[in-house]
Scaffold this motif. Structure first.
Motif, PDB file in Angstrom:
ATOM      1  N   VAL A 171      32.949  49.166  56.627  1.00  0.00           N
ATOM      2  CA  VAL A 171      34.302  48.699  56.943  1.00  0.00           C
ATOM      3  C   VAL A 171      34.511  47.405  56.161  1.00  0.00           C
ATOM      4  O   VAL A 171      33.986  46.349  56.517  1.00  0.00           O
ATOM      5  CB  VAL A 171      34.469  48.455  58.457  1.00  0.00           C
ATOM      6  N   ALA A 172      35.272  47.481  55.079  1.00  0.00           N
ATOM      7  CA  ALA A 172      35.359  46.376  54.132  1.00  0.00           C
ATOM      8  C   ALA A 172      35.886  45.093  54.752  1.00  0.00           C
ATOM      9  O   ALA A 172      35.388  43.996  54.486  1.00  0.00           O
ATOM     10  CB  ALA A 172      36.234  46.786  52.947  1.00  0.00           C
ATOM     11  N   ASP A 173      36.915  45.185  55.609  1.00  0.00           N
ATOM     12  CA  ASP A 173      37.479  43.951  56.146  1.00  0.00           C
ATOM     13  C   ASP A 173      36.550  43.269  57.145  1.00  0.00           C
ATOM     14  O   ASP A 173      36.639  42.067  57.364  1.00  0.00           O
ATOM     15  CB  ASP A 173      38.859  44.188  56.765  1.00  0.00           C
ATOM     16  N   VAL A 212      28.926  35.665  49.514  1.00  0.00           N
ATOM     17  CA  VAL A 212      29.150  36.345  50.790  1.00  0.00           C
ATOM     18  C   VAL A 212      28.896  37.853  50.693  1.00  0.00           C
ATOM     19  O   VAL A 212      28.218  38.447  51.536  1.00  0.00           O
ATOM     20  CB  VAL A 212      30.590  36.092  51.300  1.00  0.00           C
ATOM     21  N   LEU A 213      29.444  38.465  49.641  1.00  0.00           N
ATOM     22  CA  LEU A 213      29.391  39.923  49.533  1.00  0.00           C
ATOM     23  C   LEU A 213      28.472  40.419  48.436  1.00  0.00           C
ATOM     24  O   LEU A 213      28.203  41.622  48.355  1.00  0.00           O
ATOM     25  CB  LEU A 213      30.796  40.486  49.296  1.00  0.00           C
ATOM     26  N   GLY A 214      28.022  39.511  47.562  1.00  0.00           N
ATOM     27  CA  GLY A 214      27.181  39.937  46.455  1.00  0.00           C
ATOM     28  C   GLY A 214      27.939  40.755  45.432  1.00  0.00           C
ATOM     29  O   GLY A 214      27.341  41.573  44.720  1.00  0.00           O
ATOM     30  N   LYS A 215      29.254  40.552  45.347  1.00  0.00           N
ATOM     31  CA  LYS A 215      30.098  41.332  44.451  1.00  0.00           C
ATOM     32  C   LYS A 215      31.101  40.439  43.744  1.00  0.00           C
ATOM     33  O   LYS A 215      31.450  39.362  44.241  1.00  0.00           O
ATOM     34  CB  LYS A 215      30.878  42.409  45.233  1.00  0.00           C
ATOM     35  N   THR A 216      31.585  40.915  42.618  1.00  0.00           N
ATOM     36  CA  THR A 216      32.679  40.236  41.938  1.00  0.00           C
ATOM     37  C   THR A 216      33.983  40.557  42.668  1.00  0.00           C
ATOM     38  O   THR A 216      34.070  41.565  43.399  1.00  0.00           O
ATOM     39  CB  THR A 216      32.793  40.698  40.480  1.00  0.00           C
ATOM     40  N   PRO A 217      35.025  39.753  42.465  1.00  0.00           N
ATOM     41  CA  PRO A 217      36.327  40.102  43.059  1.00  0.00           C
ATOM     42  C   PRO A 217      36.812  41.486  42.640  1.00  0.00           C
ATOM     43  O   PRO A 217      37.358  42.232  43.458  1.00  0.00           O
ATOM     44  CB  PRO A 217      37.247  38.995  42.536  1.00  0.00           C
ATOM     45  N   LEU A 218      36.590  41.852  41.372  1.00  0.00           N
ATOM     46  CA  LEU A 218      37.014  43.173  40.909  1.00  0.00           C
ATOM     47  C   LEU A 218      36.250  44.281  41.634  1.00  0.00           C
ATOM     48  O   LEU A 218      36.842  45.286  42.045  1.00  0.00           O
ATOM     49  CB  LEU A 218      36.811  43.299  39.404  1.00  0.00           C
ATOM     50  N   ALA A 219      34.933  44.128  41.821  1.00  0.00           N
ATOM     51  CA  ALA A 219      34.148  45.154  42.499  1.00  0.00           C
ATOM     52  C   ALA A 219      34.619  45.339  43.938  1.00  0.00           C
ATOM     53  O   ALA A 219      34.707  46.474  44.433  1.00  0.00           O
ATOM     54  CB  ALA A 219      32.667  44.787  42.469  1.00  0.00           C
ATOM     55  N   TYR A 220      34.943  44.232  44.613  1.00  0.00           N
ATOM     56  CA  TYR A 220      35.427  44.345  45.985  1.00  0.00           C
ATOM     57  C   TYR A 220      36.817  44.984  46.014  1.00  0.00           C
ATOM     58  O   TYR A 220      37.134  45.774  46.913  1.00  0.00           O
ATOM     59  CB  TYR A 220      35.452  42.976  46.655  1.00  0.00           C
ATOM     60  N   ALA A 256      47.868  57.252  42.363  1.00  0.00           N
ATOM     61  CA  ALA A 256      48.945  56.323  42.013  1.00  0.00           C
ATOM     62  C   ALA A 256      49.110  55.245  43.082  1.00  0.00           C
ATOM     63  O   ALA A 256      49.371  54.073  42.766  1.00  0.00           O
ATOM     64  CB  ALA A 256      50.252  57.098  41.837  1.00  0.00           C
ATOM     65  N   GLU A 257      48.930  55.614  44.342  1.00  0.00           N
ATOM     66  CA  GLU A 257      49.102  54.646  45.429  1.00  0.00           C
ATOM     67  C   GLU A 257      48.031  53.568  45.422  1.00  0.00           C
ATOM     68  O   GLU A 257      48.262  52.450  45.894  1.00  0.00           O
ATOM     69  CB  GLU A 257      49.129  55.368  46.779  1.00  0.00           C
ATOM     70  N   VAL A 258      46.851  53.885  44.908  1.00  0.00           N
ATOM     71  CA  VAL A 258      45.784  52.880  44.872  1.00  0.00           C
ATOM     72  C   VAL A 258      45.561  52.324  43.471  1.00  0.00           C
ATOM     73  O   VAL A 258      44.564  51.659  43.201  1.00  0.00           O
ATOM     74  CB  VAL A 258      44.460  53.442  45.430  1.00  0.00           C
ATOM     75  N   GLY A 259      46.516  52.601  42.547  1.00  0.00           N
ATOM     76  CA  GLY A 259      46.492  51.900  41.277  1.00  0.00           C
ATOM     77  C   GLY A 259      45.897  52.617  40.092  1.00  0.00           C
ATOM     78  O   GLY A 259      45.536  51.970  39.096  1.00  0.00           O
ATOM     79  N   LEU A 299      38.071  48.362  48.109  1.00  0.00           N
ATOM     80  CA  LEU A 299      39.263  48.528  48.941  1.00  0.00           C
ATOM     81  C   LEU A 299      40.099  49.712  48.460  1.00  0.00           C
ATOM     82  O   LEU A 299      40.681  50.439  49.271  1.00  0.00           O
ATOM     83  CB  LEU A 299      40.094  47.250  48.923  1.00  0.00           C
ATOM     84  N   ARG A 300      40.152  49.891  47.150  1.00  0.00           N
ATOM     85  CA  ARG A 300      40.847  51.068  46.618  1.00  0.00           C
ATOM     86  C   ARG A 300      40.171  52.354  47.105  1.00  0.00           C
ATOM     87  O   ARG A 300      40.837  53.317  47.511  1.00  0.00           O
ATOM     88  CB  ARG A 300      40.836  51.023  45.090  1.00  0.00           C
ATOM     89  N   THR A 301      38.848  52.360  47.057  1.00  0.00           N
ATOM     90  CA  THR A 301      38.096  53.528  47.509  1.00  0.00           C
ATOM     91  C   THR A 301      38.350  53.792  48.991  1.00  0.00           C
ATOM     92  O   THR A 301      38.590  54.927  49.402  1.00  0.00           O
ATOM     93  CB  THR A 301      36.595  53.322  47.269  1.00  0.00           C
ATOM     94  N   GLU A 302      38.268  52.749  49.798  1.00  0.00           N
ATOM     95  CA  GLU A 302      38.489  52.885  51.235  1.00  0.00           C
ATOM     96  C   GLU A 302      39.869  53.456  51.533  1.00  0.00           C
ATOM     97  O   GLU A 302      40.024  54.368  52.354  1.00  0.00           O
ATOM     98  CB  GLU A 302      38.337  51.517  51.903  1.00  0.00           C
ATOM     99  N   ARG A 303      40.902  52.935  50.843  1.00  0.00           N
ATOM    100  CA  ARG A 303      42.269  53.406  51.060  1.00  0.00           C
ATOM    101  C   ARG A 303      42.420  54.859  50.610  1.00  0.00           C
ATOM    102  O   ARG A 303      43.048  55.675  51.305  1.00  0.00           O
ATOM    103  CB  ARG A 303      43.243  52.511  50.292  1.00  0.00           C
ATOM    104  N   ALA A 304      41.836  55.197  49.487  1.00  0.00           N
ATOM    105  CA  ALA A 304      41.933  56.561  48.977  1.00  0.00           C
ATOM    106  C   ALA A 304      41.284  57.557  49.938  1.00  0.00           C
ATOM    107  O   ALA A 304      41.847  58.631  50.207  1.00  0.00           O
ATOM    108  CB  ALA A 304      41.287  56.650  47.601  1.00  0.00           C
TER     109      ALA A 304
END
Length: 320
Positions: free
Chosen positions: A209-211, A258-266, A291-294, A270-275
């Protein structure tokens, strides 16, 4: 193979029974299939005469101090889901004694294995310093903060690094046991998995759960909120930093710590989670969801899901 299961007070019931049942099933199947020479000699050991599980069950154990050095020592997790009580438990005498015992056996050549919160006990004992490891996904920010010498990858369910094997959250205790069985006999591990009706899993990403992870830090949480509002747009670190009134370097550093990730990776997480959510809850086509997730094309989304989750669109929708 001698397998010691080191149980601490407050052990996670399912973790303890999952590994016992997995090895017990493997032994029974080895006997049935003519592999009786391949046997796991299990012994539950502890630092007290009787261990009490999380749900109050009493488990008699062999004193760890008197047990022979095993080939493998597997420690099921203690059941602490929140950071505060976990940190208190890690400071206990029992955890320190367990760490000393694990170091002694490891120094004598035993393989060490654990899952979920048990990874914190190994890290406290410095057995994971310089090693790759995984842990329960929702406590990864705390783990990363406390043990910077460990190369953490909480997206994976199983990580094998030299003489240590770590596994992810809760039911990955079963994955851990099957991994150890597989080291002795791939065929027996495969048969055991079929009898236990479980699949080979490699990633925790589909369960994360990303958030929840983002709440570990105010700036990361702000970035998470901003990112969710801009999933359909191309990612820009400049725009993100400006919107949060911080520098690109500060944002990148906090995300990494905090997450061990770059902003782009995170952002991609979130795109994956939404999809995945849209695939499960709507009848929209893959191209529409992309298209909805970019993403301009559905094929890009398909590749992303396959790479990050280890499964495709059909598998996601089939498992509804």
């Amino acid at each position: 193979m001698r397998v010691h299961i080191l149980a601490l007070n407050g052990v996670f019931d399912t973790g303890l029974t999952a590994v016992l049942d997995a090895f017990g099933t493997a032994n029974a199947l080895a006997e049935m299939t003519g592999l009786s020479s391949l046997r796991f000699q299990m012994k539950v050991v502890g630092l007290r005469k009787i261990i009490t599980t999380t749900h109050g069950l009493s488990v008699p154990v062999t004193a760890a101090a008197r047990a022979q050095t095993p080939d493998v020592v597997l420690m099921p997790a203690i059941n602490h889901l929140k950071p505060e009580p976990l940190v208190q438990a890690l400071a206990s005498d029992e955890v320190r004694e367990a760490g000393a015992m694990l170091r002694k056996w490891s120094g004598r050549g035993a393989m060490t294995a654990t899952a979920c919160v048990g990874t914190f006990v190994l890290a406290e004992a410095a057995l994971l310093d310089g090693e790759e490891a995984t842990t329960t996904w929702w406590l990864a920010p705390l783990f990363r903060q406390r043990y910077p010498r460990v190369r953490l990858d909480e997206s994976r369910i199983i990580v094998q690094s030299n003489a240590v094997v770590t596994a992810g959250a809760a039911l990955s205790h079963l994955d851990l046991a099957l991994t150890l069985i597989r080291r002795a006999s791939p065929d027996l591990a495969s048969l055991t998995a079929k009898y236990l009706v479980t699949d080979v899993r490699t990633s925790q990403a589909a369960y994360t759960v990303a958030d929840h992870l983002a709440h570990a830090d105010p700036l990361v949480q702000q970035f998470e909120r901003w990112a969710r509002q801009h999933l359909a747009e191309g990612f820009s670190l400049d725009h993100a930093a400006a919107a949060l009134a911080t520098s690109k370097r500060t944002l990148a550093r906090r995300m990494q710590s905090v997450l061990g990730k770059t902003p782009l990776a995170y952002f991609q997480d979130l795109r994956t989670e939404r999809a995945v959510h849209l695939l499960k809850t709507s009848h929209a086509s893959v191209d529409q969801i992309a298209a909805e997730v970019g993403y301009a094309e559905g094929v890009t989304l398909r590749a992303l899901l396959r790479r990050r989750l280890g499964c495709g669109v059909r598998e996601i929708r089939r498992n509804l």
